[in-house]
Design a protein around this motif. Structure first.
Motif, PDB file in Angstrom:
ATOM      1  N   ILE A   1       0.864  -1.187   0.000  1.00  0.00           N
ATOM      2  CA  ILE A   1       0.000   0.000   0.000  1.00  0.00           C
ATOM      3  C   ILE A   1       0.892   1.226   0.000  1.00  0.00           C
ATOM      4  O   ILE A   1       1.795   1.352   0.831  1.00  0.00           O
ATOM      5  CB  ILE A   1      -0.927   0.032   1.235  1.00  0.00           C
ATOM      6  CG1 ILE A   1      -1.837  -1.197   1.266  1.00  0.00           C
ATOM      7  CG2 ILE A   1      -1.763   1.313   1.254  1.00  0.00           C
ATOM      8  CD1 ILE A   1      -2.617  -1.347   2.567  1.00  0.00           C
TER       9      ILE A   1
ATOM     10  N   ARG B   1     -10.697   4.024   4.536  1.00  0.00           N
ATOM     11  CA  ARG B   1     -11.764   3.942   3.528  1.00  0.00           C
ATOM     12  C   ARG B   1     -11.318   4.514   2.185  1.00  0.00           C
ATOM     13  O   ARG B   1     -11.833   4.119   1.137  1.00  0.00           O
ATOM     14  CB  ARG B   1     -13.022   4.644   4.033  1.00  0.00           C
ATOM     15  CG  ARG B   1     -13.698   3.908   5.181  1.00  0.00           C
ATOM     16  CD  ARG B   1     -14.839   4.717   5.787  1.00  0.00           C
ATOM     17  NE  ARG B   1     -15.937   4.866   4.834  1.00  0.00           N
ATOM     18  CZ  ARG B   1     -16.907   3.977   4.659  1.00  0.00           C
ATOM     19  NH1 ARG B   1     -16.914   2.852   5.366  1.00  0.00           N
ATOM     20  NH2 ARG B   1     -17.876   4.187   3.794  1.00  0.00           N
TER      21      ARG B   1
ATOM     22  N   VAL C   1      -8.246   4.044   1.082  1.00  0.00           N
ATOM     23  CA  VAL C   1      -7.308   3.074   0.518  1.00  0.00           C
ATOM     24  C   VAL C   1      -8.010   2.115  -0.436  1.00  0.00           C
ATOM     25  O   VAL C   1      -7.430   1.700  -1.443  1.00  0.00           O
ATOM     26  CB  VAL C   1      -6.570   2.307   1.641  1.00  0.00           C
ATOM     27  CG1 VAL C   1      -5.822   1.096   1.092  1.00  0.00           C
ATOM     28  CG2 VAL C   1      -5.597   3.231   2.371  1.00  0.00           C
ATOM     29  N   ASN C   2      -9.278   1.751  -0.144  1.00  0.00           N
ATOM     30  CA  ASN C   2      -9.985   0.896  -1.107  1.00  0.00           C
ATOM     31  C   ASN C   2     -11.129   1.629  -1.805  1.00  0.00           C
ATOM     32  O   ASN C   2     -12.035   1.019  -2.356  1.00  0.00           O
ATOM     33  CB  ASN C   2     -10.488  -0.382  -0.440  1.00  0.00           C
ATOM     34  CG  ASN C   2     -11.600  -0.139   0.544  1.00  0.00           C
ATOM     35  OD1 ASN C   2     -11.889   0.994   0.893  1.00  0.00           O
ATOM     36  ND2 ASN C   2     -12.228  -1.205   0.993  1.00  0.00           N
TER      37      ASN C   2
ATOM     38  N   VAL D   1      -2.001   0.104  -4.744  1.00  0.00           N
ATOM     39  CA  VAL D   1      -2.069  -1.185  -4.062  1.00  0.00           C
ATOM     40  C   VAL D   1      -1.419  -2.207  -4.983  1.00  0.00           C
ATOM     41  O   VAL D   1      -1.839  -2.375  -6.139  1.00  0.00           O
ATOM     42  CB  VAL D   1      -3.515  -1.584  -3.733  1.00  0.00           C
ATOM     43  CG1 VAL D   1      -3.556  -2.989  -3.141  1.00  0.00           C
ATOM     44  CG2 VAL D   1      -4.140  -0.594  -2.751  1.00  0.00           C
TER      45      VAL D   1
ATOM     46  N   LEU E   1      -4.966   2.977  -7.841  1.00  0.00           N
ATOM     47  CA  LEU E   1      -6.420   2.960  -7.753  1.00  0.00           C
ATOM     48  C   LEU E   1      -7.030   4.307  -8.123  1.00  0.00           C
ATOM     49  O   LEU E   1      -8.187   4.379  -8.557  1.00  0.00           O
ATOM     50  CB  LEU E   1      -6.870   2.573  -6.338  1.00  0.00           C
ATOM     51  CG  LEU E   1      -7.029   1.080  -6.049  1.00  0.00           C
ATOM     52  CD1 LEU E   1      -5.730   0.324  -6.224  1.00  0.00           C
ATOM     53  CD2 LEU E   1      -7.592   0.866  -4.650  1.00  0.00           C
TER      54      LEU E   1
ATOM     55  N   ARG F   1      -9.836  -3.761  -6.319  1.00  0.00           N
ATOM     56  CA  ARG F   1     -10.418  -3.901  -4.979  1.00  0.00           C
ATOM     57  C   ARG F   1     -10.445  -5.358  -4.517  1.00  0.00           C
ATOM     58  O   ARG F   1     -10.488  -5.626  -3.320  1.00  0.00           O
ATOM     59  CB  ARG F   1     -11.852  -3.366  -5.009  1.00  0.00           C
ATOM     60  CG  ARG F   1     -12.074  -2.249  -4.004  1.00  0.00           C
ATOM     61  CD  ARG F   1     -13.545  -1.939  -3.876  1.00  0.00           C
ATOM     62  NE  ARG F   1     -13.723  -0.503  -3.862  1.00  0.00           N
ATOM     63  CZ  ARG F   1     -14.615   0.151  -4.582  1.00  0.00           C
ATOM     64  NH1 ARG F   1     -15.421  -0.498  -5.386  1.00  0.00           N
ATOM     65  NH2 ARG F   1     -14.713   1.445  -4.493  1.00  0.00           N
ATOM     66  N   ARG F   2     -10.430  -6.287  -5.455  1.00  0.00           N
ATOM     67  CA  ARG F   2     -10.442  -7.699  -5.078  1.00  0.00           C
ATOM     68  C   ARG F   2      -9.173  -8.099  -4.327  1.00  0.00           C
ATOM     69  O   ARG F   2      -9.153  -9.128  -3.649  1.00  0.00           O
ATOM     70  CB  ARG F   2     -10.591  -8.576  -6.321  1.00  0.00           C
ATOM     71  CG  ARG F   2     -11.961  -8.454  -6.985  1.00  0.00           C
ATOM     72  CD  ARG F   2     -12.024  -9.251  -8.264  1.00  0.00           C
ATOM     73  NE  ARG F   2     -13.135  -8.825  -9.101  1.00  0.00           N
ATOM     74  CZ  ARG F   2     -13.303  -9.183 -10.368  1.00  0.00           C
ATOM     75  NH1 ARG F   2     -12.423  -9.985 -10.942  1.00  0.00           N
ATOM     76  NH2 ARG F   2     -14.331  -8.754 -11.061  1.00  0.00           N
ATOM     77  N   ARG F   3      -8.142  -7.289  -4.458  1.00  0.00           N
ATOM     78  CA  ARG F   3      -6.900  -7.572  -3.742  1.00  0.00           C
ATOM     79  C   ARG F   3      -7.010  -7.197  -2.259  1.00  0.00           C
ATOM     80  O   ARG F   3      -6.131  -7.530  -1.474  1.00  0.00           O
ATOM     81  CB  ARG F   3      -5.747  -6.750  -4.341  1.00  0.00           C
ATOM     82  CG  ARG F   3      -5.499  -6.962  -5.820  1.00  0.00           C
ATOM     83  CD  ARG F   3      -4.536  -5.901  -6.335  1.00  0.00           C
ATOM     84  NE  ARG F   3      -4.300  -5.999  -7.765  1.00  0.00           N
ATOM     85  CZ  ARG F   3      -3.227  -6.550  -8.308  1.00  0.00           C
ATOM     86  NH1 ARG F   3      -2.305  -7.061  -7.540  1.00  0.00           N
ATOM     87  NH2 ARG F   3      -3.087  -6.597  -9.618  1.00  0.00           N
ATOM     88  N   ILE F   4      -8.076  -6.450  -1.909  1.00  0.00           N
ATOM     89  CA  ILE F   4      -8.159  -5.826  -0.592  1.00  0.00           C
ATOM     90  C   ILE F   4      -9.327  -6.404   0.199  1.00  0.00           C
ATOM     91  O   ILE F   4     -10.481  -6.315  -0.232  1.00  0.00           O
ATOM     92  CB  ILE F   4      -8.352  -4.301  -0.729  1.00  0.00           C
ATOM     93  CG1 ILE F   4      -7.281  -3.688  -1.640  1.00  0.00           C
ATOM     94  CG2 ILE F   4      -8.325  -3.639   0.653  1.00  0.00           C
ATOM     95  CD1 ILE F   4      -7.580  -2.250  -2.041  1.00  0.00           C
TER      96      ILE F   4
ATOM     97  N   MET G   1     -11.639  -6.144   3.621  1.00  0.00           N
ATOM     98  CA  MET G   1     -12.018  -5.064   4.533  1.00  0.00           C
ATOM     99  C   MET G   1     -12.909  -5.618   5.634  1.00  0.00           C
ATOM    100  O   MET G   1     -13.878  -6.330   5.359  1.00  0.00           O
ATOM    101  CB  MET G   1     -12.763  -3.964   3.765  1.00  0.00           C
ATOM    102  CG  MET G   1     -13.168  -2.776   4.608  1.00  0.00           C
ATOM    103  SD  MET G   1     -11.878  -1.518   4.644  1.00  0.00           S
ATOM    104  CE  MET G   1     -12.644  -0.266   5.691  1.00  0.00           C
TER     105      MET G   1
ATOM    106  N   PRO H   1      -7.497 -12.096  -0.405  1.00  0.00           N
ATOM    107  CA  PRO H   1      -6.923 -10.754  -0.559  1.00  0.00           C
ATOM    108  C   PRO H   1      -5.417 -10.749  -0.383  1.00  0.00           C
ATOM    109  O   PRO H   1      -4.854 -11.611   0.314  1.00  0.00           O
ATOM    110  CB  PRO H   1      -7.600  -9.965   0.556  1.00  0.00           C
ATOM    111  CG  PRO H   1      -7.847 -10.985   1.622  1.00  0.00           C
ATOM    112  CD  PRO H   1      -8.198 -12.247   0.881  1.00  0.00           C
TER     113      PRO H   1
END
Length: 250
Positions: free
Chosen positions: A6, A49, A51-52, A64, A69, A80-83, A85, A159
């Motif tokens: 990140i 919030r 960050v994604n 990321v 992003l 976003r699929r990498r993250i 939450m 993730p």
């Protein structure tokens, strides 16, 4: 793949005339646990919030795994699929049982077959110590169990990084330990984690680095023994005195 999981550069976020983030620069390396601490209203949750992209930054860049992003041409859904939450509130689907909560996004978003999704769901329920609750409805679970299901659900999406936004703040004190134990295990397994928390003991034990935020900026950062044990900034010292000593009134 870059070593930096990140990378936040010059991040600003305003809500109307209120500037909540005032130029944040922060990095989380792969396999690192970074805890973000600070008083209410300091911008911690807004940072997470952003960050994604649950909140759209006013200015600045967020990367990321080397993917920007904030690039207008970025495939946000794919990135976003990498993250993963995990929120303060558990956000489980109340009309679905535990297993269904863990499989629905795997099937609909990742395109996995039902058998594969079930296998992954069972594995992650075992990881969080809730294999016996596979058929339970969320309303039948304690708050701590619901939060562990939420963690298992995020893990089921495989993730690269996990974001935790005060995951124990809505829990009764006796339920906090089980959730923190799961997070400690994830850290031990090498999961990259960015955690907004008020659990100072967890931050001291688990974090590789601690960021102290106040007034929309990072005031101090470093190893937890330094930031929490021997803070150099007066704002950090004042905050920690109040948090670590509930009887402290000054």
């Amino acid at each position: 793949m870059t070593d930096v999981a990140i990378d936040v550069r010059g991040l600003h976020k305003s809500f109307g005339p209120l500037e909540v983030l005032k130029g944040i620069d922060a990095q989380v390396n792969r396999g690192e646990v970074v805890c973000v601490i600070g008083p209410s209203g300091s911008g911690k949750s807004t940072l997470l919030r952003c960050v994604n992209l649950l909140e759209e930054p006013t200015a600045g860049s967020i990367f990321v795994d080397g993917v920007e992003l904030t690039d207008p041409d970025a495939d946000i859904d794919r990135a976003r699929r990498r993250i993963g939450m995990v929120f303060q509130q558990f956000n489980l689907f109340t009309h679905l049982n535990v297993t269904e909560n863990l499989t629905v996004a795997q099937i609909k978003v990742l395109g996995r077959g039902k058998d594969e999704a079930l296998k992954i769901a069972r594995h992650n329920l075992e990881r969080v110590g809730l294999s016996e609750k596979a058929g339970a409805m969320p309303a039948q679970l304690s708050g701590g169990q619901q939060q562990r299901v939420a963690i298992a659900r995020a893990l089921s999406m495989d993730p690269d990084v996990m974001l935790f936004d005060e995951p124990t703040s809505a829990l009764d004190p006796e339920l906090v330990g089980d959730v923190l134990a799961v997070m400690k295990q994830l850290a031990a397994e090498g999961m990259t984690m960015m955690v907004v928390t008020h659990e100072m003991q967890f931050a001291r034990e688990v974090a590789d680095r601690v960021l102290f935020m106040d007034g929309g900026v990072i005031v101090e950062q470093g190893h937890p023994d330094s930031v929490i044990g021997k803070p150099s900034n007066e704002r950090t010292r004042t905050f920690l005195a109040r948090v670590l000593d509930p009887l402290h009134t000054r």
